[in-house]
Write an enzyme that holds these catalytic residues in place. Structure first.
Site, PDB file in Angstrom:
ATOM      1  N   TRP A 102      20.229  50.998  33.708  1.00  0.00           N
ATOM      2  CA  TRP A 102      21.077  49.872  34.089  1.00  0.00           C
ATOM      3  C   TRP A 102      20.531  48.692  34.559  1.00  0.00           C
ATOM      4  CZ3 TRP A 102      25.117  52.054  32.225  1.00  0.00           C
ATOM      5  CH2 TRP A 102      25.324  53.519  32.437  1.00  0.00           C
ATOM      6  N   ASP A 172      23.300  46.356  42.899  1.00  0.00           N
ATOM      7  CA  ASP A 172      24.474  47.836  41.509  1.00  0.00           C
ATOM      8  C   ASP A 172      23.809  48.889  42.663  1.00  0.00           C
ATOM      9  OD1 ASP A 172      25.109  49.319  41.035  1.00  0.00           O
ATOM     10  OD2 ASP A 172      24.072  48.857  38.641  1.00  0.00           O
ATOM     11  N   LYS A 196      30.679  57.655  41.219  1.00  0.00           N
ATOM     12  CA  LYS A 196      29.856  58.443  41.075  1.00  0.00           C
ATOM     13  C   LYS A 196      30.217  59.065  42.844  1.00  0.00           C
ATOM     14  CE  LYS A 196      27.855  56.783  37.951  1.00  0.00           C
ATOM     15  NZ  LYS A 196      27.467  55.594  37.494  1.00  0.00           N
TER      16      LYS A 196
END
Ligand SMILES: *Cc1c(COP(=O)(O)O)cnc(C)c1O
Length: 363
Positions: A102, A172, A196
């Site tokens: 990511w 993030d 999430k």
């Protein structure tokens, strides 16, 4: 399957049962409005109260200072990979710490808009650790330093924040937001896809310091991709993900009811310890990342035998312990034990691992 399972999915992921039940109760007629939240105008008084309460509760949970805006957007964390550079790269330079897929994707996307620099990476050892954070080669003109604070796929996390030498820190937090208290003042911008550790897919949370919200953005930036557009209208510029925000709001309330983020962190540490302690004494299973950098949320582990890994995942599923297959780039297993995973779920998993290992030893 008639019963609910223990869902260890990395995302979209488990939600608190209390939240789902409460949403079910309000599904047909939200508090006397005569309609479902899904059917309401985002400009109505009743919806306004939902979004304002959600924001206020999130502010309380994270102690978000007044000079930060909270935005509820769409597009997932992926859209933030572009929005961040389009809005924040005023000098066209940004530093990225590469700790996994990511982080790398965020970096690759930023290269479209300016000089994105990978200033550290843990790729040399398959992203099994967090690089040295005290001696980062921060660029003199960097507009910001970007980190991925919890690496969902690899199972590593930052135990402390990097020294950015005064540069704006962008994080993030997709797979760790609300898992523990954080000092928001240390960040310029925080973003997270809700699916999430917060709510359903479709809502993205952005927490941004006000001085970073300007009209000075990358030429051609679409209206929808300017933070200012959404900040000026309190996330009601166009139709926001109304139902998702409502559910996120319920999760915020649930977390406040649990005692807030300090209490949640304590519970998360206890849950993770159950699993890591088992892994550390096991002769069959082992954790795949450096102990010091282990994630509280995504626990990655393996046996040395791919076939055995596959069989473990399959047999676990038959016992109602589902979505334990590791990401294809890592293999093995991954147990995502987000806030909503009850301790009973982790206990059931450890019991099953124990049982599986004992059986293996016998054969
Ligand atoms: C899942 C994830 C993403 C991608 O999120 P989308 O909402 O699907 O765009 C980005 N970063 C991290 C850390 C993630 O876990």
């Amino acid at each position: 399957m008639n019963e609910r399972v223990f869902n260890f999915s990395a995302g979209p992921a488990i939600l608190p049962e209390e939240v789902l039940k409460s949403a079910a109760e309000e599904m047909m007629n939200y508090r006397g409005s005569g309609m479902s939240v899904m059917e309401m105008s985002h400009r109505s008084k009743v919806y306004n109260e939902i979004i304002e309460t959600a924001e206020a509760d999130l502010r309380r949970l994270m102690s978000i200072p007044d000079n930060y805006k909270v935005l509820f957007l769409q597009g997932g964390a992926w859209t933030q990979f572009s929005m961040v550079p389009m809005n924040l790269m005023k000098h066209g330079i940004a530093d990225y710490v590469i700790t996994g897929s990511w982080a790398k994707k965020a970096y690759d996307e930023a290269k479209t808009y300016g000089d994105a620099r990978a200033i550290a990476s843990s790729k040399d050892r398959d992203f099994t650790y967090i690089p040295d954070l005290d001696h980062l080669k921060i660029s003199e003109d960097a507009d910001y330093v970007h980190i991925c604070e919890n690496n969902t796929i690899y199972g590593t996390t930052y135990q402390k924040l990097p020294d950015t030498k005064g540069k704006v820190l962008v994080s993030d937090m997709s797979s760790m937001i609300l898992s523990k208290p954080v000092d928001v003042r240390r960040y310029g911008l925080i973003y997270a896809g809700a699916q999430k550790n917060v709510g359903p897919a479709g809502t993205t949370i952005v927490i941004i310091r006000e001085d970073l919200i300007t009209d000075d953005v990358y030429p051609g930036t679409p209206t929808m991709l300017k933070y200012k557009t959404h900040a000026d209208k309190n996330s009601l510029f166009n139709t926001p993900p109304t139902y998702g925000i409502y559910l996120c709001g319920k999760v915020f309330r649930w977390l406040l009811g649990m005692g807030g983020l300090e209490a949640i962190e304590k519970r998360n540490k206890e849950k993770a310890a159950l699993l890591y302690d088992y892994l550390d004494q096991s002769e069959l299973f082992y954790g795949t990342v450096e102990r010091h950098d282990r994630s509280l949320m995504n626990v990655t582990f393996k046996t040395d035998d791919d076939e055995l890994n596959e069989r473990f995942v399959k047999e676990a599923e038959a016992k109602g312990l589902v979505n334990l297959k590791g990401h294809r780039s890592v293999g093995g297993m991954r147990a995502s034990i987000y806030n909503a995973m009850p301790v009973e779920g982790v206990e059931a998993l450890v019991r099953f691992m124990h049982h599986f290992e004992a059986n293996e030893r016998r054969t």
